[in-house]
Motif scaffolding. Structure first.
Motif, PDB file in Angstrom:
ATOM      1  N   PRO A   1      33.291  54.371  22.717  1.00  0.00           N
ATOM      2  CA  PRO A   1      33.075  53.135  21.950  1.00  0.00           C
ATOM      3  C   PRO A   1      33.909  51.960  22.469  1.00  0.00           C
ATOM      4  CG  PRO A   1      33.328  54.999  20.473  1.00  0.00           C
ATOM      5  CD  PRO A   1      33.701  55.485  21.840  1.00  0.00           C
ATOM      6  N   VAL A   2      35.128  52.266  22.962  1.00  0.00           N
ATOM      7  CA  VAL A   2      35.985  51.209  23.498  1.00  0.00           C
ATOM      8  C   VAL A   2      35.406  50.697  24.814  1.00  0.00           C
ATOM      9  CG1 VAL A   2      38.349  50.557  24.067  1.00  0.00           C
ATOM     10  CG2 VAL A   2      37.938  52.412  22.450  1.00  0.00           C
ATOM     11  N   HIS A   3      34.946  51.618  25.667  1.00  0.00           N
ATOM     12  CA  HIS A   3      34.309  51.219  26.920  1.00  0.00           C
ATOM     13  C   HIS A   3      33.055  50.389  26.644  1.00  0.00           C
ATOM     14  CE1 HIS A   3      36.669  53.160  30.018  1.00  0.00           C
ATOM     15  NE2 HIS A   3      36.675  54.277  29.337  1.00  0.00           N
ATOM     16  N   ARG A   4      32.258  50.850  25.706  1.00  0.00           N
ATOM     17  CA  ARG A   4      31.013  50.133  25.402  1.00  0.00           C
ATOM     18  C   ARG A   4      31.316  48.721  24.918  1.00  0.00           C
ATOM     19  NH1 ARG A   4      25.627  51.339  24.259  1.00  0.00           N
ATOM     20  NH2 ARG A   4      24.635  49.755  22.970  1.00  0.00           N
ATOM     21  N   TYR A   5      32.261  48.595  23.996  1.00  0.00           N
ATOM     22  CA  TYR A   5      32.653  47.287  23.502  1.00  0.00           C
ATOM     23  C   TYR A   5      33.104  46.389  24.661  1.00  0.00           C
ATOM     24  CZ  TYR A   5      35.793  43.753  21.553  1.00  0.00           C
ATOM     25  OH  TYR A   5      36.419  42.574  21.267  1.00  0.00           O
ATOM     26  N   ALA A   6      33.963  46.920  25.539  1.00  0.00           N
ATOM     27  CA  ALA A   6      34.502  46.134  26.648  1.00  0.00           C
ATOM     28  C   ALA A   6      33.402  45.730  27.624  1.00  0.00           C
ATOM     29  CB  ALA A   6      35.588  46.930  27.369  1.00  0.00           C
ATOM     30  N   TYR A   7      32.531  46.678  27.964  1.00  0.00           N
ATOM     31  CA  TYR A   7      31.435  46.368  28.880  1.00  0.00           C
ATOM     32  C   TYR A   7      30.538  45.268  28.319  1.00  0.00           C
ATOM     33  CZ  TYR A   7      31.759  49.976  32.553  1.00  0.00           C
ATOM     34  OH  TYR A   7      32.134  50.731  33.637  1.00  0.00           O
ATOM     35  N   PHE A   8      30.093  45.416  27.081  1.00  0.00           N
ATOM     36  CA  PHE A   8      29.115  44.469  26.550  1.00  0.00           C
ATOM     37  C   PHE A   8      29.728  43.101  26.262  1.00  0.00           C
ATOM     38  CE2 PHE A   8      26.473  48.216  26.233  1.00  0.00           C
ATOM     39  CZ  PHE A   8      25.206  47.711  26.492  1.00  0.00           C
ATOM     40  N   ARG A   9      31.022  43.064  25.930  1.00  0.00           N
ATOM     41  CA  ARG A   9      31.690  41.772  25.827  1.00  0.00           C
ATOM     42  C   ARG A   9      31.717  41.094  27.188  1.00  0.00           C
ATOM     43  NH1 ARG A   9      35.320  40.158  22.030  1.00  0.00           N
ATOM     44  NH2 ARG A   9      35.248  38.246  23.321  1.00  0.00           N
ATOM     45  N   HIS A  10      31.964  41.901  28.219  1.00  0.00           N
ATOM     46  CA  HIS A  10      32.022  41.338  29.567  1.00  0.00           C
ATOM     47  C   HIS A  10      30.628  40.956  30.057  1.00  0.00           C
ATOM     48  CE1 HIS A  10      33.522  41.555  33.964  1.00  0.00           C
ATOM     49  NE2 HIS A  10      33.889  40.421  33.416  1.00  0.00           N
TER      50      HIS A  10
END
Length: 223
Positions: free
Chosen positions: A18-27
């Motif tokens: 979930p942290v990776h997903r959040y970071a990827y999609f914010r980027h």
């Protein structure tokens, strides 16, 4: 007799997805590119560098890959440090401690960056159990390329026939099998849309695994 267990990290030891997903999609939003859920699912098990190499080519991004990786990492590190409910996956600490107590060697072979691996090891005090920590950022190609598992097996104190891999992604299982290693697929609710049918053994919870069971796996054939 199995003497070395090679662990993936994301989705196996800790649910950082979930942290990776959040970071990827914010980027992705910051970069102005669209990525579908189906396309994102194919990134599971691949290094961040490999993901951005693909996206840079696909979208004609003018940024250097290293700058793209660092941009995503800033979002990830901030979210990781601020997320109070990030925990180890159920049963994995017991399994790690059981394996260590019975003298099995543990090696980490993760597509995550060194900084993420170090963050997880420090936060959960796991570094004492692992003899080697391998990061996907040190390899030109990520899983399903077998290079990281070939290297892990080369560093192991046991021959490849006495090593097993624990993986939760289709890319990871493919990489382990291409490296000639026995692979346990962990069918986690945190890693959806993953085909683990080519693993030698599939479990849905770590309470299905013990040091005694792993040590006596017949790695020359599927269960």
């Amino acid at each position: 007799m199995v003497r070395t267990v090679i662990f993936d990290m994301d989705g196996v030891i800790v649910d950082t997805e979930p942290v990776h997903r959040y970071a990827y999609f914010r980027h992705f939003e910051e970069l102005g590119i669209g990525v579908t859920d189906d396309e994102y699912a194919q990134f599971t098990g691949r290094s961040t560098k490999n993901v951005y190499q693909h996206l840079r080519e696909k979208h004609g991004l003018p940024h250097e890959v290293t700058d793209l990786v660092m941009g995503k990492r800033e979002f990830f590190n901030r979210a990781f440090d601020e997320k109070p409910d990030l925990e180890l996956l159920d049963g994995v600490r017991r399994l790690i401690e059981d394996l260590h107590r019975h003298g099995l060697e543990l090696i980490l072979a993760s597509s995550a960056s060194h900084s993420t691996i170090d963050r997880v090891m420090r936060r959960f005090a796991l570094g004492q159990y692992f003899t080697h920590l391998l990061s996907g950022e040190d390899f030109p190609r990520s899983k399903p390329d077998p290079a990281i598992f070939v290297q892990a097996a080369a560093l192991a104190s046991a021959p490849p026939a006495e090593c097993v891999v624990i993986e939760d992604s289709a890319n990871g299982v493919t990489a382990a099998k291409a490296a000639g290693l026995y692979c346990i697929g962990y069918n986690s609710i945190h890693s959806p849309l993953q085909d683990l049918s080519h693993a030698d053994l599939v479990v849905t919870h770590f309470n299905e695994l013990t040091a005694a069971r792993i040590a006596t796996l017949e790695t020359g054939k599927s269960e």
